[in-house]
Design an enzyme around this catalytic site. Structure first.
Site, PDB file in Angstrom:
ATOM      1  N   ALA A  61       0.879  -1.123  -0.157  1.00  0.00           N
ATOM      2  CA  ALA A  61      -0.023   0.046  -0.014  1.00  0.00           C
ATOM      3  C   ALA A  61       0.789   1.227  -0.088  1.00  0.00           C
ATOM      4  CB  ALA A  61      -0.747   0.231   1.167  1.00  0.00           C
ATOM      5  N   GLY A 100       0.493  -5.081   0.876  1.00  0.00           N
ATOM      6  CA  GLY A 100      -0.637  -5.175  -0.221  1.00  0.00           C
ATOM      7  C   GLY A 100      -0.203  -5.875  -1.642  1.00  0.00           C
ATOM      8  N   GLU A 103      -0.459  -9.308  -1.007  1.00  0.00           N
ATOM      9  CA  GLU A 103      -1.802  -9.906  -0.807  1.00  0.00           C
ATOM     10  C   GLU A 103      -2.493  -9.763  -2.264  1.00  0.00           C
ATOM     11  OE1 GLU A 103      -2.668  -6.587   1.988  1.00  0.00           O
ATOM     12  OE2 GLU A 103      -3.666  -8.095   3.131  1.00  0.00           O
ATOM     13  N   GLU A 123       2.973  -5.329   7.640  1.00  0.00           N
ATOM     14  CA  GLU A 123       2.002  -4.169   8.098  1.00  0.00           C
ATOM     15  C   GLU A 123       2.263  -4.060   9.506  1.00  0.00           C
ATOM     16  OE1 GLU A 123       1.252  -6.565   5.891  1.00  0.00           O
ATOM     17  OE2 GLU A 123       0.101  -5.641   4.207  1.00  0.00           O
TER      18      GLU A 123
HETATM   19  N1  COA Z   1       4.457   3.331   0.125  1.00  0.00           N
HETATM   20  C1  COA Z   1       4.958   4.694  -0.031  1.00  0.00           C
HETATM   21  N2  COA Z   1       6.349   4.875  -0.406  1.00  0.00           N
HETATM   22  C2  COA Z   1       7.196   3.847  -0.061  1.00  0.00           C
HETATM   23  C3  COA Z   1       6.625   2.382   0.029  1.00  0.00           C
HETATM   24  C4  COA Z   1       5.409   2.318   0.233  1.00  0.00           C
HETATM   25  N3  COA Z   1       4.739   1.245   0.616  1.00  0.00           N
HETATM   26  N4  COA Z   1       7.749   1.695   0.210  1.00  0.00           N
HETATM   27  C5  COA Z   1       9.059   2.233  -0.121  1.00  0.00           C
HETATM   28  N5  COA Z   1       8.538   3.684  -0.182  1.00  0.00           N
HETATM   29  C6  COA Z   1       9.369   4.891  -0.383  1.00  0.00           C
HETATM   30  C7  COA Z   1      10.264   5.220   0.437  1.00  0.00           C
HETATM   31  O1  COA Z   1       9.836   6.149   1.357  1.00  0.00           O
HETATM   32  C8  COA Z   1      11.364   5.542  -0.182  1.00  0.00           C
HETATM   33  O2  COA Z   1      11.257   7.061  -0.561  1.00  0.00           O
HETATM   34  P1  COA Z   1      12.448   8.101  -0.606  1.00  0.00           P
HETATM   35  O3  COA Z   1      13.394   7.696  -1.719  1.00  0.00           O
HETATM   36  O4  COA Z   1      11.503   9.401  -0.847  1.00  0.00           O
HETATM   37  O5  COA Z   1      13.057   8.142   0.953  1.00  0.00           O
HETATM   38  C9  COA Z   1      11.405   4.954  -1.381  1.00  0.00           C
HETATM   39  O6  COA Z   1      10.366   4.560  -1.585  1.00  0.00           O
HETATM   40  C10 COA Z   1      12.566   3.867  -1.471  1.00  0.00           C
HETATM   41  O7  COA Z   1      12.405   3.328  -0.296  1.00  0.00           O
HETATM   42  P2  COA Z   1      13.530   2.566   0.292  1.00  0.00           P
HETATM   43  O8  COA Z   1      13.083   1.821   1.620  1.00  0.00           O
HETATM   44  O9  COA Z   1      14.637   3.464   0.804  1.00  0.00           O
HETATM   45  O10 COA Z   1      14.322   1.465  -0.632  1.00  0.00           O
HETATM   46  P3  COA Z   1      14.965  -0.084  -0.440  1.00  0.00           P
HETATM   47  O11 COA Z   1      15.037  -0.379  -1.833  1.00  0.00           O
HETATM   48  O12 COA Z   1      15.882   0.068   0.435  1.00  0.00           O
HETATM   49  O13 COA Z   1      13.676  -0.856  -0.043  1.00  0.00           O
HETATM   50  C11 COA Z   1      11.271  -1.836   0.197  1.00  0.00           C
HETATM   51  C12 COA Z   1      12.272  -0.922  -0.679  1.00  0.00           C
HETATM   52  C13 COA Z   1      10.140  -1.993  -0.568  1.00  0.00           C
HETATM   53  C14 COA Z   1      11.811  -3.132   0.728  1.00  0.00           C
HETATM   54  C15 COA Z   1      11.041  -0.812   1.429  1.00  0.00           C
HETATM   55  O14 COA Z   1      10.847   0.333   0.912  1.00  0.00           O
HETATM   56  C16 COA Z   1       9.902  -1.451   2.300  1.00  0.00           C
HETATM   57  O15 COA Z   1      10.119  -2.244   3.238  1.00  0.00           O
HETATM   58  N6  COA Z   1       8.761  -0.639   2.159  1.00  0.00           N
HETATM   59  C17 COA Z   1       7.648  -0.825   3.052  1.00  0.00           C
HETATM   60  C18 COA Z   1       6.825  -1.998   2.643  1.00  0.00           C
HETATM   61  C19 COA Z   1       5.429  -2.045   3.440  1.00  0.00           C
HETATM   62  O16 COA Z   1       5.754  -2.008   4.695  1.00  0.00           O
HETATM   63  N7  COA Z   1       4.598  -2.229   2.785  1.00  0.00           N
HETATM   64  C20 COA Z   1       3.337  -2.413   3.581  1.00  0.00           C
HETATM   65  C21 COA Z   1       2.571  -1.244   3.748  1.00  0.00           C
HETATM   66  S1  COA Z   1       1.264  -1.253   4.505  1.00  0.00           S
END
Ligand code: COA
Ligand code: ADP
Length: 719
Positions: A61, A100, A103, A123
């Protein structure tokens, strides 16, 4: 956005497009709904593959949408529509399939993953639960115990583990989309009845009640007051005990409670704060991340005490060659053994061979002649460090970055001992350095952006959360700790016990209260610092001067314990007693209680009843007040930096967002009012005097935390 195109003649390929992680924003959800509809109505399309652009399936999400007015299609019906189709749907998972994203993949009939992909339902780490039916589908697919583990911890699993769990159907080392297209074509014409996870009965493990009771107990213990892990257990229980539709309804109810909770806000703030500090700006807005870094292939560590050993291990595990210098033979022998043990254990955990040969040892500082970077970790003694920095300047090759692991001393002063102060920075690790995630990178007056960027970059490579901070006594973390500990001592004088103070702090969510923590790290550490500061005065055990130093209230309680040889866990006695020296289980010590009574009687102090609220207000607000001073002084770039330091280095409960976020949640006017109240009651304690930045923020209407920087900037421009 999501784009649909026809490949291999009959496969509809839907590509999620929302850089950098293809988060499911309203536009992406709408794109998927439209693309699925088009694919289903197109007779040429026999099967569908869903993938993400740029090597990432989907990061879940869009967290930025939370707390806003969310528009666009809902995930649940969208995923049901995918699952209900009569054309095979295959998820092609590269990079991450999280939240998501996973999911959506669980709504597909099949999942093909690249061997390097990571999958998970994180989450819970954002204060939520997988509420697009993830909590209901996952246990149906991989069983209740495994689903409970994944959902309550939020951990990411590798593709190999996902295959083992039955979470994916195929793992490939090659092009994932090609593999998924091939897979999709191979299942065209087969019945999909047995592939719709929501229609599966949830496996009911034997001893269901015991299993859930056990899970609940575990999360309550480790969650330290966080509500999301508890809700996650309840949601999985619903999957195991209710029909799918009712389970889904329960998932929705639980999510409704979590979604607007303060804890979810705090955890989501932490997510973005962690990423913001990675962008490394100074309070004036200067950024380091655009600077070119110096190449670092070979590094040296000077001094192999606890810190030096951990740093050497962390550097070697990052892939660097390390020269470890220790002058005392006995220490060297012990260190070699300890380092080998750490490397071995680390290798076992990560399933790779230990890297013993990356570290070479020497008793002579000349051995560092060809390294690119040095981290000094000798005794915390300025005269010794001065000497080491002078020696390093003489023996190192030109252009070497010299770092000090001091936890409080003046980085500028050390830099002045070298001909190249621009190449000196602090790298303040936390014990044990190969485990703890936090690194404070201290920039001095003369440190070049390139030097800071190199240290920050190295920290990142070592898997640390690196925070750039300015140079002052104790930097950010330890500077804020001082007033916090001070209040805890005063509370003992006024009638509290270590058990009461720790109880309040642990109930708040700290992994350890201040006294248990002090027993763990050793009371002698602070004693040595206080001695160095001329605060310890064994001659004044009683009389009016005993509790005053340098014109301020002072509590000699810690010094008195040290004089008795009570250094904490290592001596088996401290604020608590332990079964033996080095023991870990803290037990109340009647000796300590009568010592406190005797101390109060000697100083004419009358014990009063102190409640948890006073403990929290005095300890935490004093710490927060120092945080405002740090912002005012420009030592931390913003409140996020302070919060990240406290969450990653000092056991501050993440679901409370860090001290500065917490202050905002309590309400800045309330924090100000309580500090004023306590300062009036204790005028001889300067740390309780509200900081002028706090007053200014309150006067500006207590703006939300992301607006504090504007107020700070204005303040600086007026100075
Ligand atoms: N929604 C919005 N923005 C997100 C996002 C999400 N679900 N996941 C990552 N981003 C953004 C980060 O804030 C970051 O933004 P920035 O460059 O402005 O700082 C950018 O995407 C890159 O993320 P980053 O974490 O630095 O990259 P990464 O390659 O190290 O890791 C993920 C990628 C996907 C593993 C990690 O971002 C992550 O764990 N995201 C969250 C996943 C999550 O919890 N999803 C469930 C949502 S309910
Ligand atoms: P920690 O705080 O990491 O536990 P200590 O302060 O106990 O570390 O240990 C510092 C280490 O540095 C000791 O092992 C000491 O022998 C070593 N040391 C002191 N001076 C030098 C020096 N000039 N060169 C190399 N090692 C030194």
């Amino acid at each position: 956005m999501a784009q649909l195109r026809l490949v291999s003649g009959s496969v509809g390929l839907i590509t999620l497009q929302n850089p950098p992680v293809n988060a499911l924003s309203a536009a992406v959800r709408q794109g998927i709904v439209d693309a699925v509809e088009t694919a289903l109505s197109d007779p040429k399309v026999k099967c569908v593959v869903i993938c993400g652009q740029n090597g990432v399936f989907c990061g879940g999400a869009d967290i930025k949408e939370f707390g806003t007015n969310i528009t666009g299609p809902h995930l649940i019906p969208m995923i049901h529509a995918i699952e209900a189709t009569n054309k095979p749907m295959v998820a092609a998972i590269e990079g991450s399939a999280l939240g998501g994203g996973l999911e959506v993949a669980l709504g597909c009939h099949y999942r093909v993953a690249h061997s390097k992909a990571r999958l998970g339902l994180p989450e819970v780490t954002l204060g939520l639960l997988p509420a697009a039916a993830g909590s209901q589908r996952l246990p149906r697919l991989i069983g209740v115990p495994a689903a409970l583990n994944l959902i309550t911890t939020g951990r990411h699993v590798t593709a190999a583990e996902a295959l083992q769990l039955g979470l994916v159907d195929q793992v490939t080392d090659r092009n994932t989309v090609d593999a998924a297209v091939k897979f999709a074509l191979s299942v065209v014409g087969q019945s999909l009845d047995a592939r719709r996870i929501s229609t599966f009965p949830c496996p009911r493990p034997a001893e269901l009640d015991a299993l859930f009771e056990d899970a609940m107990q575990k999360v309550r213990q480790s969650a330290r007051g966080a509500i999301a892990p508890v809700a996650c257990v309840q949601a999985v229980r619903a999957a195991a005990t209710l029909p799918y539709a009712e389970g889904l309804e329960r998932e929705r109810e639980l999510m409704a409670t979590l979604f607007n909770s303060g804890q979810a806000r705090a955890l989501q703030y932490c997510f973005f704060a962690q990423r913001a500090v990675g962008r490394w700006s100074t309070p004036s807005g200067a950024r380091w991340d655009t600077s070119k870094t110096l190449p670092v292939r070979k590094a040296a560590v000077i001094g192999l005490g606890t810190m030096g050993r951990g740093i050497a291990v962390a550097l070697a595990q990052t892939g660097l060659s390390v020269v470890a210098v220790e002058t005392q033979e006995k220490q060297m022998m012990e260190a070699k053994q300890a380092v080998s043990g750490m490397l071995e254990r680390g290798a076992k955990r990560s399933g790779v061979a230990p890297v013993f040969d990356r570290i070479s040892y020497s008793g002579n500082i000349r051995a560092v002649a060809d390294v690119d970077l040095v981290i000094e970790a000798v005794f915390e003694d300025m005269a010794l460090k001065e000497k080491v920095f002078q020696q390093l300047s003489a023996v190192c090759k030109p252009g070497v970055l010299l770092c000090t692991n001091t936890s409080a001393l003046d980085v500028d002063h050390l830099a002045s001992q070298t001909p190249n102060p621009e190449l000196v920075v602090g790298m303040h690790f936390f014990a044990p350095a190969h485990v703890m995630k936090l690194l404070e990178v201290v920039y001095g007056r003369g440190s070049s952006p390139q030097a800071v960027a190199t240290a920050m970059q190295l920290g990142k490579k070592m898997g640390k959360v690196s925070v750039a901070v300015g140079n002052c006594r104790g930097f950010v973390g330890n500077r804020m700790l001082k007033p916090y500990i001070e209040q805890a001592f005063y509370l003992l004088e006024e009638g509290a016990t270590p058990e009461l103070v720790d109880g309040a702090l642990e109930e708040f969510g700290f992994s350890m209260g201040i006294f248990r923590m002090s027993d763990l790290s050793g009371l002698d550490v602070g004693w040595r610092v206080r001695k160095g500061d001329g605060l310890v005065d064994p001659g004044s055990a009683s009389g009016p001067s005993a509790r005053v130093r340098q014109g301020r209230r002072y509590s000699p309680l810690g010094d008195l314990l040290c004089e008795q040889g009570r250094f904490g866990q290592k001596t088996g006695r401290g604020w608590y007693q332990y079964e033996k020296p080095g023991g870990r289980v803290a037990r109340s010590d009647p000796w300590l209680h009568s010592f406190l009574e005797g101390y109060r009687a000697r100083h004419g102090l009358v014990a009063r009843r102190i409640d948890h609220q006073e403990v929290l207000e005095r300890c935490l607000y004093a710490l927060i007040n120092e945080g405002f001073h740090i912002l005012e002084d420009g030592i931390a770039a913003g409140p996020e930096d302070i919060d990240v330091i406290y969450v990653f280095g000092y056991g501050w409960p993440r679901h409370r967002g860090g001290p500065m976020f917490y202050a905002g949640m309590v309400g800045l006017p309330k924090v100000l009012e309580r500090l004023e109240h306590y300062h009036q009651a204790h005028p001889d304690v300067p740390h309780l005097k509200p900081c002028s930045l706090l007053r200014r923020l309150v006067a500006s209407g207590s703006p939300p935390i992301h607006k504090w920087r504007e107020v700070i900037k204005k303040l600086h421009s007026q100075l």
